[in-house]
Every structure is written in structure tokens, then in C-alpha cells.
Design a protein around this motif. Structure first.
Motif, PDB file in Angstrom:
ATOM      1  N   ASP A 200       0.817  -1.210   0.000  1.00  0.00           N
ATOM      2  CA  ASP A 200       0.000   0.000   0.000  1.00  0.00           C
ATOM      3  C   ASP A 200       0.854   1.265   0.000  1.00  0.00           C
ATOM      4  O   ASP A 200       0.406   2.321  -0.436  1.00  0.00           O
ATOM      5  N   SER A 201       2.114   1.146   0.459  1.00  0.00           N
ATOM      6  CA  SER A 201       3.018   2.289   0.434  1.00  0.00           C
ATOM      7  C   SER A 201       4.457   1.829   0.631  1.00  0.00           C
ATOM      8  O   SER A 201       4.704   0.733   1.154  1.00  0.00           O
ATOM      9  N   LYS A 202       5.391   2.666   0.229  1.00  0.00           N
ATOM     10  CA  LYS A 202       6.805   2.373   0.448  1.00  0.00           C
ATOM     11  C   LYS A 202       7.119   2.354   1.938  1.00  0.00           C
ATOM     12  O   LYS A 202       7.944   1.562   2.409  1.00  0.00           O
ATOM     13  N   LYS A 203       6.439   3.204   2.684  1.00  0.00           N
ATOM     14  CA  LYS A 203       6.635   3.279   4.130  1.00  0.00           C
ATOM     15  C   LYS A 203       6.283   1.946   4.794  1.00  0.00           C
ATOM     16  O   LYS A 203       7.010   1.459   5.665  1.00  0.00           O
ATOM     17  N   SER A 204       5.183   1.343   4.380  1.00  0.00           N
ATOM     18  CA  SER A 204       4.768   0.051   4.939  1.00  0.00           C
ATOM     19  C   SER A 204       5.799  -1.027   4.636  1.00  0.00           C
ATOM     20  O   SER A 204       6.137  -1.849   5.498  1.00  0.00           O
ATOM     21  N   TYR A 205       6.297  -1.015   3.412  1.00  0.00           N
ATOM     22  CA  TYR A 205       7.294  -2.002   2.992  1.00  0.00           C
ATOM     23  C   TYR A 205       8.580  -1.879   3.805  1.00  0.00           C
ATOM     24  O   TYR A 205       9.107  -2.864   4.323  1.00  0.00           O
ATOM     25  N   ASN A 206       9.053  -0.660   3.946  1.00  0.00           N
ATOM     26  CA  ASN A 206      10.289  -0.442   4.709  1.00  0.00           C
ATOM     27  C   ASN A 206      10.107  -0.747   6.190  1.00  0.00           C
ATOM     28  O   ASN A 206      11.014  -1.268   6.837  1.00  0.00           O
ATOM     29  N   ARG A 207       8.926  -0.447   6.723  1.00  0.00           N
ATOM     30  CA  ARG A 207       8.659  -0.722   8.130  1.00  0.00           C
ATOM     31  C   ARG A 207       8.629  -2.222   8.397  1.00  0.00           C
ATOM     32  O   ARG A 207       9.164  -2.699   9.397  1.00  0.00           O
ATOM     33  N   LEU A 208       7.998  -2.980   7.477  1.00  0.00           N
ATOM     34  CA  LEU A 208       7.903  -4.426   7.665  1.00  0.00           C
ATOM     35  C   LEU A 208       9.275  -5.080   7.723  1.00  0.00           C
ATOM     36  O   LEU A 208       9.520  -5.983   8.526  1.00  0.00           O
ATOM     37  N   LYS A 209      10.188  -4.622   6.871  1.00  0.00           N
ATOM     38  CA  LYS A 209      11.515  -5.237   6.790  1.00  0.00           C
ATOM     39  C   LYS A 209      12.299  -5.119   8.097  1.00  0.00           C
ATOM     40  O   LYS A 209      13.266  -5.857   8.312  1.00  0.00           O
ATOM     41  N   LYS A 210      11.867  -4.228   8.969  1.00  0.00           N
ATOM     42  CA  LYS A 210      12.550  -4.037  10.242  1.00  0.00           C
ATOM     43  C   LYS A 210      11.921  -4.856  11.374  1.00  0.00           C
ATOM     44  O   LYS A 210      12.442  -4.875  12.484  1.00  0.00           O
TER      45      LYS A 210
END
Length: 250
Positions: A200-210
């Protein structure tokens, strides 16, 4: 009786709303150099796919050139092509526009070795040579953040363990819906996997990876699957080089 009719109507509506995918894997003709192929892809194949597919049921096109970090036999291009439905895809293939696009493609790609596959719904198992759709989803790929991830089978990994790790990766990824994952389409080959994911967003993707859950899942599969590339696809039209891709809107 009314409830049954409503259920059938709802089921049909959902099926119609779900797009139809083709996962393309293209190998260039051996007599064509990498430079000529790359120029032809950018100047002919990509723009003509957009022009000839627009208004003919094609609603998404995500071409990419894999990194040269992959093993021997890595295709020179992969692409996720999205249609409104299977019926639209079949009609397009037999249309004048579809035939013209085929002529353009086969000017650069090797027949037989290059092909597209329709993903099956992932249940619990995967097989080499198949493509899989993780979620029953009708989300618009052009509106979210898209990533193409390439993983390679490790040399000391048995095929059975390689496939089990892919299955574990897919099963674990289903939980990411709560973190913004909207769809995943994966192609499984003898020693490579290509996965397009929509967030849904780049922010969600980057947050998940952490998150610890993500770290644990990757640790679980990395003995059989080594990461080659993880590329965010560009929504702006432009030329692409190895390790780059586009998410083009129709």
C-alpha cells in the motif's frame, strides 16, 4: 433462494474484479548483443506494449531487466502483465494489436525458451516451472509501491529443500497483509525465484523489513534461498538497465 442468488452474484463479481496475470520470462536471441537487446527493449518492446495494449484489456505492465548477479541462464527480461480478465487476454492475443506486439517481441526474444505463465493460487505446495498468486486481491498495482525480488537456489541446497523454503516464504508472507502487503506473484524456476510484490506504500514495505517476524522468516529460508536483488519499480516512464524495472499505468 434469494441468499443463494446473492452469493452466486457476489462470487461472480469478485472473480470478475480479480485481474488476470501473465508472468513473462524473456531470453534474448543469442545472435543479439546485450546492448542491442537493451536498446530494443527500451525503444521498441516496452513502448509498443503500452501503445498496443492500451484500451485492449491490458491494465498493468511491470517490465524489468534482472541484475547480472544471477546465475547462468538468467533471462534478460521478466515482466508481470496484468489484464482485466482471462477473456480480455485471449481476445487481445488474436487481435491485430496482439499479433503486432508478437512480431515486435520475437524480433528480440528467443522462441521456445521465452514464455509467459498464468499464476495459480498458492495453497501449500509449489513446483518448478510454475507461477503462483498469493492472495485473492483486486488492488490496483499502479497505485501502490511495487518491488521485484530475485532469489537464487544455493548450490548445496537440494531441490526438495529449495521448494520447501519457497513454500515457507509464501506461507509466512500471507501474514504481511496486516502490514500493507496487497499481492504477491512469484515465478519458480530450477534455481531462481522472481517475486513481484504490491504494497500500500513504500513506508509500509520499509517498516515491515525491520520487524522481527520478517527477520525470522528470512533467516528460516536463507540456507536455501540467497537474495540476488530487491528492486523498487519506477512509476515514471524511462529507460531501464540491469537491476531496474518499471510499473507502468494504463
Amino acid at each position: 433462494m434469494k441468499k443463494l442468488i446473492f452469493f452466486l452474484f457476489l462470487t461472480t463479481s469478485l472473480a470478475e474484479a480479480t485481474p488476470y496475470y501473465r508472468f513473462w520470462r524473456g531470453h534474448k536471441k543469442p545472435e543479439i548483443s546485450n546492448a542491442i537487446f537493451q536498446n530494443g527493449l527500451n525503444s521498441q518492446v516496452i513502448p509498443k506494449t503500452i501503445r498496443l495494449g492500451s484500451g485492449k484489456g491490458m491494465i498493468g505492465y511491470l517490465p524489468a531487466i534482472p541484475s547480472r548477479n544471477g546465475p547462468k541462464g538468467t533471462p534478460e527480461e521478466v515482466a508481470l502483465i496484468i489484464y482485466k480478465s482471462k477473456a480480455h487476454y485471449k481476445k487481445y492475443l488474436s487481435s491485430d494489436e496482439g499479433k503486432k506486439l508478437g512480431e515486435v517481441q520475437w524480433s528480440y526474444f528467443r522462441k521456445g525458451l521465452s514464455n509467459s505463465k498464468a499464476p495459480e493460487r498458492f495453497k501449500t505446495k509449489v513446483k518448478v516451472g510454475k507461477a503462483y498468486e498469493l492472495l485473492h486481491s483486486s488492488h490496483d498495482w499502479s497505485s501502490g509501491h511495487t518491488v521485484l525480488t530475485t532469489r537464487v537456489k544455493r548450490r548445496n541446497s537440494e531441490t526438495s529443500e529449495y521448494l520447501k523454503s519457497i513454500e515457507a516464504l509464501l506461507a509466512g508472507s500471507k501474514d504481511y497483509q496486516r502490514s500493507g502487503l496487497q499481492q504477491m506473484i512469484i515465478l519458480v524456476s530450477d534455481d531462481l525465484t522472481y517475486a513481484y510484490t504490491l504494497w500500500d506504500s513504500k513506508k509500509s514495505y520499509n517498516r515491515l523489513k525491520k520487524t522481527q517476524a520478517y527477520v525470522n522468516l528470512i533467516a528460516k529460508v536463507q540456507s536455501d534461498l540467497a537474495l540476488v536483488d530487491e528492486v523498487s519499480l519506477n512509476k515514471n516512464k524511462g529507460r531501464i538497465s540491469p537491476g531496474q524495472g518499471l510499473n507502468l499505468k494504463f
